[in-house]
Enzyme design. Structure first.
Site, PDB file in Angstrom:
ATOM      1  CB  SER A 145      -0.926  -0.045   1.215  1.00 59.15           C
ATOM      2  OG  SER A 145      -1.746   1.092   1.242  1.00 59.15           O
ATOM      3  CE1 TYR A 161       0.173   4.457  -6.120  1.00 56.87           C
ATOM      4  CE2 TYR A 161      -0.009   6.042  -4.322  1.00 56.87           C
ATOM      5  CZ  TYR A 161       0.622   4.949  -4.905  1.00 56.87           C
ATOM      6  OH  TYR A 161       1.697   4.355  -4.266  1.00 56.87           O
ATOM      7  CE  LYS A 165      -0.523   1.713  -3.751  1.00 52.82           C
ATOM      8  NZ  LYS A 165      -0.147   0.332  -4.117  1.00 52.82           N
TER       9      LYS A 165
HETATM   10  N1  LIG Z   1       8.165   4.589  -4.475  1.00 58.71           N
HETATM   11  C1  LIG Z   1       7.484   5.059  -3.448  1.00 58.71           C
HETATM   12  O1  LIG Z   1       7.859   6.076  -2.846  1.00 58.71           O
HETATM   13  C2  LIG Z   1       6.238   4.350  -2.978  1.00 58.71           C
HETATM   14  C3  LIG Z   1       5.574   4.897  -1.869  1.00 58.71           C
HETATM   15  C4  LIG Z   1       4.443   4.260  -1.386  1.00 58.71           C
HETATM   16  C5  LIG Z   1       3.986   3.115  -2.001  1.00 58.71           C
HETATM   17  N2  LIG Z   1       4.631   2.616  -3.090  1.00 58.71           N
HETATM   18  C6  LIG Z   1       4.105   1.380  -3.700  1.00 58.71           C
HETATM   19  O2  LIG Z   1       5.153   0.433  -3.866  1.00 58.71           O
HETATM   20  C7  LIG Z   1       4.879  -0.403  -4.991  1.00 58.71           C
HETATM   21  C8  LIG Z   1       6.052  -0.369  -5.955  1.00 58.71           C
HETATM   22  O3  LIG Z   1       6.280   0.966  -6.344  1.00 58.71           O
HETATM   23  P1  LIG Z   1       7.614   1.456  -7.083  1.00 58.71           P
HETATM   24  O4  LIG Z   1       7.913   2.787  -6.537  1.00 58.71           O
HETATM   25  O5  LIG Z   1       8.638   0.380  -7.061  1.00 58.71           O
HETATM   26  O6  LIG Z   1       7.016   1.669  -8.557  1.00 58.71           O
HETATM   27  P2  LIG Z   1       7.664   1.503  -9.983  1.00 58.71           P
HETATM   28  O7  LIG Z   1       9.119   1.756  -9.957  1.00 58.71           O
HETATM   29  O8  LIG Z   1       6.825   2.308 -10.901  1.00 58.71           O
HETATM   30  O9  LIG Z   1       7.427  -0.050 -10.290  1.00 58.71           O
HETATM   31  C9  LIG Z   1       6.123  -0.527 -10.512  1.00 58.71           C
HETATM   32  C10 LIG Z   1       6.196  -1.984 -10.903  1.00 58.71           C
HETATM   33  O10 LIG Z   1       4.860  -2.417 -11.237  1.00 58.71           O
HETATM   34  C11 LIG Z   1       4.887  -3.017 -12.522  1.00 58.71           C
HETATM   35  N3  LIG Z   1       3.621  -2.806 -13.203  1.00 58.71           N
HETATM   36  C12 LIG Z   1       2.994  -1.626 -13.436  1.00 58.71           C
HETATM   37  N4  LIG Z   1       1.886  -1.826 -14.152  1.00 58.71           N
HETATM   38  C13 LIG Z   1       1.795  -3.156 -14.376  1.00 58.71           C
HETATM   39  C14 LIG Z   1       0.874  -3.976 -15.072  1.00 58.71           C
HETATM   40  N5  LIG Z   1      -0.176  -3.474 -15.722  1.00 58.71           N
HETATM   41  N6  LIG Z   1       1.079  -5.315 -15.107  1.00 58.71           N
HETATM   42  C15 LIG Z   1       2.164  -5.858 -14.490  1.00 58.71           C
HETATM   43  N7  LIG Z   1       3.071  -5.124 -13.810  1.00 58.71           N
HETATM   44  C16 LIG Z   1       2.895  -3.796 -13.766  1.00 58.71           C
HETATM   45  C17 LIG Z   1       6.054  -2.341 -13.253  1.00 58.71           C
HETATM   46  O11 LIG Z   1       6.590  -3.168 -14.256  1.00 58.71           O
HETATM   47  P3  LIG Z   1       6.360  -3.017 -15.839  1.00 58.71           P
HETATM   48  O12 LIG Z   1       6.307  -1.558 -16.152  1.00 58.71           O
HETATM   49  O13 LIG Z   1       7.525  -3.752 -16.387  1.00 58.71           O
HETATM   50  O14 LIG Z   1       5.065  -3.731 -16.082  1.00 58.71           O
HETATM   51  C18 LIG Z   1       7.062  -2.219 -12.121  1.00 58.71           C
HETATM   52  O15 LIG Z   1       7.766  -3.421 -11.975  1.00 58.71           O
HETATM   53  C19 LIG Z   1       3.580   0.138  -5.585  1.00 58.71           C
HETATM   54  O16 LIG Z   1       2.493  -0.620  -5.069  1.00 58.71           O
HETATM   55  C20 LIG Z   1       3.518   1.554  -5.076  1.00 58.71           C
HETATM   56  O17 LIG Z   1       2.211   2.056  -5.037  1.00 58.71           O
HETATM   57  C21 LIG Z   1       5.745   3.217  -3.606  1.00 58.71           C
END
Ligand SMILES: NC(=O)c1ccc[n+]([C@@H]2O[C@H](COP(=O)([O-])OP(=O)(O)OC[C@H]3O[C@@H](n4cnc5c(N)ncnc54)[C@H](OP(=O)(O)O)[C@@H]3O)[C@@H](O)[C@H]2O)c1
Length: 258
Positions: A145, A161, A165
């Protein structure tokens, strides 16, 4: 002498494992002894992650799938078939978009698609795998989340978004209550503010399109060194998996077992 690892013999699926937090979770799961199925759309990136894991002595199976279009239950079954079963489900994949002012600026199809990827797919993956987790009497479901679920007004112009969440947390805690006492747990993980492509996307938004609030806020955070490395967030989660409790909102800022 080979040291025993806490997740030796476990099999995990990680969605969104091609980069960012998902990749780091997959790598930390492998270091903790689990075999991992890596799911995302970008096949080349998945191959790179799988190669890195295998080079480190682990087992990794890349599965190219679009969780907004493909049947998530079929993807989960494919992962299970390739791993010989699943014990750990990490629903991490998510999209940030659509961003912008609610109303005519947001494409209704993009809003629905966001909920499909961020809420429906995780639920369908877990539902597809639950019978085998329950039959084994041990399982870990973790839905990733965000801290924004606790402060829904904090991310102005990110309605899809934030809605997703909040929904994934409700889904997880309700499922956890249903699973109580089965040996299968369901928990939420809020990973913190992590240095990934998703954060870059927030920083580089066009203020004319989404308003100044989002890019300004996340650029300020970046400039003052407020982002944490993905590996740190992943390790914090994986260390808790042997004994995570059930129905918990786990956070990167909680104390972690050594
Ligand atoms: N980064 C932060 O600060 C942060 C903060 C709070 C929560 N989060 C949560 O942490 C998680 C990971 O975030 P992140 O920052 O690592 O994001 P990210 O760098 O954008 O990575 C997102 C991942 O999801 C995959 N993805 C997106 N759409 C998809 C689809 N339709 N089918 C299959 N795979 C899909 C992408 O791969 P492909 O593009 O190769 O499909 C990628 O591997 C998410 O749930 C995000 O909401 C992140």
């Amino acid at each position: 002498m080979i040291m025993e690892q806490p997740l030796d013999g476990r099999r995990a699926i990680v969605t969104g494992a091609s980069r960012g937090i998902g990749r780091a979770i997959a790598e930390q799961l492998s270091r903790a002894g689990a075999a991992v199925a890596l799911i995302a759309r970008s096949g080349d990136d998945l191959e790179q992650v799988a190669t890195a894991i295998r080079t480190g002595g682990g087992t990794a199976v890349p599965i190219v799938a679009d969780l907004g279009h493909d049947d998530p239950a079929a993807v989960a079954r494919q992962a299970s078939d390739q791993l010989g079963g699943v014990d750990i489900v990490i629903n991490n994949a998510a999209v940030l978009e659509p961003l912008g002012r609610s109303g005519p600026d947001i494409d209704p199809l993009a809003w629905r698609q966001s909920l499909e990827i961020n809420v429906t797919a995780p639920a369908m993956i877990s539902f597809a795998l639950l019978p085998q987790l329950l039959a084994a009497g041990w399982g870990r479901i973790v839905n990733i989340s965000s801290g924004v679920a606790a402060h829904p007004g904090a991310m102005v112009n990110g309605n899809a978004y934030v809605t997703a969440k909040a929904a994934i947390e409700g889904h997880t805690l309700n499922l956890a209550a249903e699973l109580d006492g089965t040996g299968v747990t369901a928990n939420v993980y809020r990973p913190g503010t992590v240095d990934t492509a998703m954060q870059r996307l927030l920083r580089t938004q066009d203020p004319d399109k989404v308003g100044a609030f989002l890019p300004e806020r996340f650029n300020r955070l970046y400039e003052r060194g407020g982002l944490i490395p993905a590996q740190d967030s992943a390790l914090s989660l994986v260390r808790r998996l042997p004994d995570p409790g059930n129905g918990q909102i786990l956070s990167v800022s909680d104390p972690v077992p050594r």
